[in-house]
Scaffold this active site. Sequence first.
Site, PDB file in Angstrom:
ATOM      1  N   MET A 154      -1.340   2.261  12.763  1.00 24.77           N
ATOM      2  CA  MET A 154      -2.220   1.496  13.664  1.00 24.77           C
ATOM      3  C   MET A 154      -3.413   0.942  12.876  1.00 24.77           C
ATOM      4  O   MET A 154      -4.563   1.128  13.246  1.00 24.77           O
ATOM      5  CB  MET A 154      -2.665   2.430  14.794  1.00 24.77           C
ATOM      6  CG  MET A 154      -3.160   1.780  16.047  1.00 24.77           C
ATOM      7  SD  MET A 154      -2.022   0.621  16.801  1.00 24.77           S
ATOM      8  CE  MET A 154      -2.208   1.063  18.527  1.00 24.77           C
ATOM      9  N   GLY A 155      -3.105   0.253  11.769  1.00 24.05           N
ATOM     10  CA  GLY A 155      -4.164  -0.459  11.031  1.00 24.05           C
ATOM     11  C   GLY A 155      -4.389  -1.812  11.692  1.00 24.05           C
ATOM     12  O   GLY A 155      -4.107  -1.991  12.875  1.00 24.05           O
ATOM     13  N   ARG A 156      -4.897  -2.742  10.890  1.00 24.60           N
ATOM     14  CA  ARG A 156      -5.208  -4.077  11.446  1.00 24.60           C
ATOM     15  C   ARG A 156      -3.995  -4.716  12.122  1.00 24.60           C
ATOM     16  O   ARG A 156      -4.072  -5.186  13.254  1.00 24.60           O
ATOM     17  CB  ARG A 156      -5.674  -5.012  10.318  1.00 24.60           C
ATOM     18  CG  ARG A 156      -7.135  -4.931   9.980  1.00 24.60           C
ATOM     19  CD  ARG A 156      -7.438  -5.911   8.856  1.00 24.60           C
ATOM     20  NE  ARG A 156      -6.747  -5.474   7.657  1.00 24.60           N
ATOM     21  CZ  ARG A 156      -7.319  -4.792   6.677  1.00 24.60           C
ATOM     22  NH1 ARG A 156      -8.605  -4.515   6.729  1.00 24.60           N
ATOM     23  NH2 ARG A 156      -6.628  -4.405   5.626  1.00 24.60           N
ATOM     24  N   ILE A 157      -2.848  -4.717  11.402  1.00 26.48           N
ATOM     25  CA  ILE A 157      -1.679  -5.429  11.950  1.00 26.48           C
ATOM     26  C   ILE A 157      -1.062  -4.642  13.107  1.00 26.48           C
ATOM     27  O   ILE A 157      -0.667  -5.221  14.126  1.00 26.48           O
ATOM     28  CB  ILE A 157      -0.647  -5.715  10.831  1.00 26.48           C
ATOM     29  CG1 ILE A 157      -1.298  -6.582   9.735  1.00 26.48           C
ATOM     30  CG2 ILE A 157       0.581  -6.431  11.399  1.00 26.48           C
ATOM     31  CD1 ILE A 157      -0.459  -6.770   8.480  1.00 26.48           C
ATOM     32  N   THR A 235       8.236  -5.246   9.675  1.00 21.64           N
ATOM     33  CA  THR A 235       7.543  -6.340   8.960  1.00 21.64           C
ATOM     34  C   THR A 235       6.616  -5.736   7.902  1.00 21.64           C
ATOM     35  O   THR A 235       5.708  -6.412   7.421  1.00 21.64           O
ATOM     36  CB  THR A 235       6.689  -7.203   9.925  1.00 21.64           C
ATOM     37  OG1 THR A 235       5.842  -6.332  10.681  1.00 21.64           O
ATOM     38  CG2 THR A 235       7.546  -8.023  10.853  1.00 21.64           C
ATOM     39  N   ARG A 237       7.284  -2.914   4.808  1.00 21.50           N
ATOM     40  CA  ARG A 237       7.934  -2.980   3.498  1.00 21.50           C
ATOM     41  C   ARG A 237       9.341  -2.411   3.650  1.00 21.50           C
ATOM     42  O   ARG A 237       9.545  -1.406   4.353  1.00 21.50           O
ATOM     43  CB  ARG A 237       7.167  -2.151   2.459  1.00 21.50           C
ATOM     44  CG  ARG A 237       5.914  -2.813   1.913  1.00 21.50           C
ATOM     45  CD  ARG A 237       6.239  -4.044   1.065  1.00 21.50           C
ATOM     46  NE  ARG A 237       5.051  -4.666   0.499  1.00 21.50           N
ATOM     47  CZ  ARG A 237       4.379  -5.688   1.056  1.00 21.50           C
ATOM     48  NH1 ARG A 237       4.788  -6.203   2.209  1.00 21.50           N
ATOM     49  NH2 ARG A 237       3.333  -6.204   0.451  1.00 21.50           N
ATOM     50  N   GLU A 266      15.284  -6.228  -1.864  1.00 21.13           N
ATOM     51  CA  GLU A 266      14.759  -7.514  -1.462  1.00 21.13           C
ATOM     52  C   GLU A 266      14.730  -8.419  -2.683  1.00 21.13           C
ATOM     53  O   GLU A 266      14.144  -8.011  -3.680  1.00 21.13           O
ATOM     54  CB  GLU A 266      13.346  -7.310  -0.917  1.00 21.13           C
ATOM     55  CG  GLU A 266      12.873  -8.459  -0.090  1.00 21.13           C
ATOM     56  CD  GLU A 266      11.577  -8.138   0.653  1.00 21.13           C
ATOM     57  OE1 GLU A 266      10.561  -8.749   0.289  1.00 21.13           O
ATOM     58  OE2 GLU A 266      11.590  -7.277   1.555  1.00 21.13           O
ATOM     59  N   HIS A 285      11.320 -12.145   4.520  1.00 27.29           N
ATOM     60  CA  HIS A 285       9.913 -11.747   4.245  1.00 27.29           C
ATOM     61  C   HIS A 285       8.949 -12.923   4.459  1.00 27.29           C
ATOM     62  O   HIS A 285       8.276 -13.375   3.525  1.00 27.29           O
ATOM     63  CB  HIS A 285       9.801 -11.188   2.812  1.00 27.29           C
ATOM     64  CG  HIS A 285       8.613 -10.290   2.628  1.00 27.29           C
ATOM     65  ND1 HIS A 285       8.580  -9.254   1.729  1.00 27.29           N
ATOM     66  CD2 HIS A 285       7.401 -10.272   3.239  1.00 27.29           C
ATOM     67  CE1 HIS A 285       7.410  -8.640   1.777  1.00 27.29           C
ATOM     68  NE2 HIS A 285       6.674  -9.242   2.695  1.00 27.29           N
ATOM     69  N   ALA A 287       6.766 -13.038   7.397  1.00 27.96           N
ATOM     70  CA  ALA A 287       5.873 -12.760   8.535  1.00 27.96           C
ATOM     71  C   ALA A 287       4.490 -13.397   8.377  1.00 27.96           C
ATOM     72  O   ALA A 287       3.887 -13.818   9.358  1.00 27.96           O
ATOM     73  CB  ALA A 287       5.747 -11.258   8.768  1.00 27.96           C
TER      74      ALA A 287
HETATM   75  C1  GLV Z   1       3.051  -9.466   2.596  1.00 32.05           C
HETATM   76  O1  GLV Z   1       4.018  -8.796   2.735  1.00 32.05           O
HETATM   77  C2  GLV Z   1       1.756  -8.936   2.277  1.00 32.05           C
HETATM   78  O2  GLV Z   1       1.650  -7.744   1.952  1.00 32.05           O
HETATM   79  O3  GLV Z   1       0.772  -9.710   2.324  1.00 32.05           O
END
Ligand code: GLV
Length: 321
Positions: A154-157, A235, A237, A266, A285, A287
């Site tokens: 539950m960080g920024r994203i 989204t 790693r 990847e 990759h 996002a």
């Molecule tokens: C993309 O995957 C990032 O870490 O900015």
Amino acid sequence: MKPKVYVTRHLPKVALAKLVETCDVEIWDEEFPPDYDLLTEKVADKDGLVCLLTDKIDADLMDAGPNLKVISQVAVGYDNIDVPAATARQIPVGNTPGVLTDATADFAFALLMAAARRVVEGVDYVRADKWQTWGLTLLLGQDIAGATLGIVGMGRIGQAMAKRAAGFDMRLLYTSRQRKPEAEAKLGAAYVDFDTLLQESDFISLHVNLTDKTRGLFGAEAFGKMKETAVLINTARGPVVDSDALYDALKEGQIGYAALDVTDPEPLPVDHKLLTLPNIIIVPHIASATITSRTKMAMMAVENVIAGVKGEPLPFPVNSI
Ligand code: GLV
């Protein structure tokens, strides 16, 4: 003489223009990343390095650049960089947090919706000329409103994802290194242990860094605890999810669906077994791939490298020197 900077990939014009004002810039202008040996040669006389998540930046590479004063990653994640090795060598490392939060959360939510409502299968169905009539049971999906979303990290994203999900009337569970009282109060997210999140979530979205603790976090054991209909969205790693275990779980119906922006390996080879499954969406990759986000990321990386070569504190530091 201007400080020398190596840039491992083409940057947006505006960012490059700013960099060349103060630095003597050499760019690897190819589609594929420079290989490790070449990069090792290139850093030999450089004061700064601007790199991407596809570049392995380890202790040997740092030792190959005796003048290296800064490593500036054009990404928020930096698991490709040996940060403790950089810190031990007094080399500041910078990243680009914040400016890709909304773009990444938007995309994670797009994957959630695409998986829930089988959008990609629908597109394939039409293109394959299978659309002959309206069907009451054709491509039935899952409801989003009222469903439970489990957020891992539950960080920024993660919080931006929670905000979107709350707008769609989802019930929110989360696990995180730290509790986020604001997300609990504002979005009604409930902090739960990992097993509870696995057992109760209809959708699980990953927003953790790749570390020794999160590598393989989603493997056979985790899939065994998830609902048979559960949708996994990644989204973050690729290696947070064990690809072999995911294949088995999707194939055997232990979980329902996966939507991956990141994979392990990847890029994912086109003959990889995951791509034989009908209940998976895989994209390359992307996002954070909006014009605005990527331009801001490049600008931040340029600000970091300029500060670093001048011996000033980085505006967006990863390590403290
Ligand atoms: C993309 O995957 C990032 O870490 O900015």
